[in-house]
Scaffold this motif. Structure first.
Motif, PDB file in Angstrom:
ATOM      1  N   MET A  11       0.839  -1.198   0.000  1.00  0.00           N
ATOM      2  CA  MET A  11       0.000   0.000   0.000  1.00  0.00           C
ATOM      3  C   MET A  11       0.875   1.249   0.000  1.00  0.00           C
ATOM      4  SD  MET A  11      -2.992   1.161   2.677  1.00  0.00           S
ATOM      5  CE  MET A  11      -4.134  -0.051   2.029  1.00  0.00           C
ATOM      6  N   MET A  12       0.533   2.209  -0.861  1.00  0.00           N
ATOM      7  CA  MET A  12       1.294   3.445  -0.959  1.00  0.00           C
ATOM      8  C   MET A  12       0.924   4.384   0.184  1.00  0.00           C
ATOM      9  SD  MET A  12       1.206   6.387  -3.903  1.00  0.00           S
ATOM     10  CE  MET A  12       1.380   5.184  -5.206  1.00  0.00           C
ATOM     11  N   ALA A  13       1.927   4.840   0.931  1.00  0.00           N
ATOM     12  CA  ALA A  13       1.711   5.806   2.007  1.00  0.00           C
ATOM     13  C   ALA A  13       2.330   7.121   1.575  1.00  0.00           C
ATOM     14  CB  ALA A  13       2.329   5.303   3.301  1.00  0.00           C
ATOM     15  N   LEU A  14       1.501   8.129   1.410  1.00  0.00           N
ATOM     16  CA  LEU A  14       1.958   9.441   0.955  1.00  0.00           C
ATOM     17  C   LEU A  14       1.874  10.435   2.107  1.00  0.00           C
ATOM     18  CD1 LEU A  14       2.772  11.453  -1.297  1.00  0.00           C
ATOM     19  CD2 LEU A  14       0.323  11.744  -1.773  1.00  0.00           C
ATOM     20  N   THR A  15       3.000  11.072   2.411  1.00  0.00           N
ATOM     21  CA  THR A  15       3.037  12.123   3.425  1.00  0.00           C
ATOM     22  C   THR A  15       3.368  13.440   2.754  1.00  0.00           C
ATOM     23  OG1 THR A  15       3.759  10.595   5.161  1.00  0.00           O
ATOM     24  CG2 THR A  15       4.140  12.939   5.542  1.00  0.00           C
ATOM     25  N   VAL A  16       2.455  14.400   2.871  1.00  0.00           N
ATOM     26  CA  VAL A  16       2.664  15.731   2.308  1.00  0.00           C
ATOM     27  C   VAL A  16       2.835  16.709   3.459  1.00  0.00           C
ATOM     28  CG1 VAL A  16       1.657  17.604   0.958  1.00  0.00           C
ATOM     29  CG2 VAL A  16       1.371  15.236   0.202  1.00  0.00           C
ATOM     30  N   GLY A  17       3.930  17.435   3.430  1.00  0.00           N
ATOM     31  CA  GLY A  17       4.168  18.439   4.445  1.00  0.00           C
ATOM     32  C   GLY A  17       3.692  19.811   3.982  1.00  0.00           C
ATOM     33  N   VAL A  18       3.314  20.638   4.935  1.00  0.00           N
ATOM     34  CA  VAL A  18       3.017  22.045   4.661  1.00  0.00           C
ATOM     35  C   VAL A  18       3.929  22.865   5.564  1.00  0.00           C
ATOM     36  CG1 VAL A  18       1.279  23.868   4.624  1.00  0.00           C
ATOM     37  CG2 VAL A  18       0.619  21.508   4.086  1.00  0.00           C
ATOM     38  N   LEU A  19       4.775  23.681   4.970  1.00  0.00           N
ATOM     39  CA  LEU A  19       5.708  24.489   5.750  1.00  0.00           C
ATOM     40  C   LEU A  19       4.910  25.399   6.677  1.00  0.00           C
ATOM     41  CD1 LEU A  19       8.782  24.956   6.029  1.00  0.00           C
ATOM     42  CD2 LEU A  19       8.510  26.888   4.444  1.00  0.00           C
ATOM     43  N   ALA A  20       5.138  25.267   7.981  1.00  0.00           N
ATOM     44  CA  ALA A  20       4.272  25.912   8.974  1.00  0.00           C
ATOM     45  C   ALA A  20       5.040  26.928   9.807  1.00  0.00           C
ATOM     46  CB  ALA A  20       3.630  24.853   9.874  1.00  0.00           C
ATOM     47  N   LEU A  21       5.814  27.770   9.138  1.00  0.00           N
ATOM     48  CA  LEU A  21       6.579  28.797   9.829  1.00  0.00           C
ATOM     49  C   LEU A  21       5.791  30.094   9.956  1.00  0.00           C
ATOM     50  CD1 LEU A  21      10.053  28.265   8.118  1.00  0.00           C
ATOM     51  CD2 LEU A  21       9.122  27.157  10.171  1.00  0.00           C
ATOM     52  N   GLN A  22       4.878  30.329   9.036  1.00  0.00           N
ATOM     53  CA  GLN A  22       4.026  31.523   9.025  1.00  0.00           C
ATOM     54  C   GLN A  22       3.082  31.392   7.838  1.00  0.00           C
ATOM     55  OE1 GLN A  22       4.124  34.414   6.738  1.00  0.00           O
ATOM     56  NE2 GLN A  22       2.756  35.697   7.928  1.00  0.00           N
ATOM     57  N   GLY A  23       1.925  32.037   7.902  1.00  0.00           N
ATOM     58  CA  GLY A  23       1.024  32.032   6.754  1.00  0.00           C
ATOM     59  C   GLY A  23      -0.087  31.010   6.855  1.00  0.00           C
ATOM     60  N   GLY A  24      -0.685  30.694   5.683  1.00  0.00           N
ATOM     61  CA  GLY A  24      -1.909  29.894   5.650  1.00  0.00           C
ATOM     62  C   GLY A  24      -1.685  28.404   5.608  1.00  0.00           C
ATOM     63  N   PHE A  25      -0.879  27.874   6.503  1.00  0.00           N
ATOM     64  CA  PHE A  25      -0.581  26.433   6.464  1.00  0.00           C
ATOM     65  C   PHE A  25      -1.765  25.583   6.896  1.00  0.00           C
ATOM     66  CE2 PHE A  25       1.164  28.272  10.364  1.00  0.00           C
ATOM     67  CZ  PHE A  25       0.607  27.474  11.364  1.00  0.00           C
ATOM     68  N   ALA A  26      -2.526  26.041   7.896  1.00  0.00           N
ATOM     69  CA  ALA A  26      -3.665  25.245   8.368  1.00  0.00           C
ATOM     70  C   ALA A  26      -4.719  25.092   7.284  1.00  0.00           C
ATOM     71  CB  ALA A  26      -4.270  25.889   9.611  1.00  0.00           C
TER      72      ALA A  26
END
Length: 238
Positions: free
Chosen positions: A1-16
């Protein structure tokens, strides 16, 4: 099964907001061989867990400064330019991913680079001159919509544009994904901003190999189509 992890840079801005739309988009991708996780990225350790990365809108100078201070800038450059993992930058993220930027604050700012373009920061003016308009995105045709499958609600907040494609050696070509007509010229002609034909207009979305950048803020809408399209591009390249 393929497990994909996508990060969102959460230093400032609209990451949520990006994480919310990524989760919605992933839920709509039907596959028995696919699991998905979106994580906030603030450390090198978190970055190493990622198969792909989103750099959100916000204040590019602040994001760059915090990345430098936290020891993330060089690992980000490696992630983008050496490992060549899929990366998407929106607004400030586009600025950080470009090789050159005009209109920076005094002293300039550190960039991640990777996109062979020069951008102009705050191209459309100050915060009070921010605007929203439909933009035509032909690559969304297969993502399903109502009567206008190519149109997307573009939100431009102190947005940059790509003002020049730079020489890029033997690497992949820079692909222009979308343009937006000059607002003043269109207004004088009594025309809508929604459609820009031919080569006219400012470049507001580009892709070069594994890197994509958009001038506007998809994360500030309820429309997950770009996130869905991008995730499918990521999956197809794994």
């Amino acid at each position: 099964m393929m497990a994909l992890t996508v990060g969102v840079l959460a230093l400032q801005g609209g990451f949520a907001e990006h994480i919310e739309l990524l989760n919605r988009a992933a839920a709509g991708i039907v596959s028995e061989d696919f699991t998905f996780q979106a994580i906030e990225v603030r450390t090198v350790q978190e970055l190493t867990r990622c198969d792909a990365l989103v750099i959100p809108g916000g204040e590019s100078t602040t994001i760059s400064f915090v990345a430098q201070q936290s020891g993330l800038l060089e690992p980000l450059r490696d992630f983008v330019k050496v490992q060549k993992k899929p990366v998407w930058g929106t607004c400030a993220g586009l600025i950080l991913l470009c090789d050159e930027a005009n209109g920076t604050k005094k002293g300039g700012q550190a960039l991640i680079g990777g996109l062979s373009v020069r951008v102009h920061r705050n191209h459309f003016g100050r915060q009070m001159e921010s605007f929203a308009t439909p933009v035509e995105l032909p690559f969304l045709s297969g993502e399903g919509s109502s009567s206008n499958p190519d149109q997307f609600p573009g939100i431009f907040i102190r947005a940059p544009v790509v003002e020049e494609v730079l020489p890029h050696g033997d690497g992949p070509e820079v692909e222009v994904l979308a343009r937006l007509a000059n607002r003043v010229e269109r207004a004088k002609a009594g025309l809508s901003l929604a459609q820009t034909k031919g080569d006219a207009g400012d470049i507001i979305a580009v892709r070069q190999g594994s890197i994509m950048g958009t001038s506007f803020h998809p994360e500030l809408t309820n429309d997950a189509r770009i996130h869905s399209w991008w995730l499918k591009q990521v999956i197809s390249g794994l």
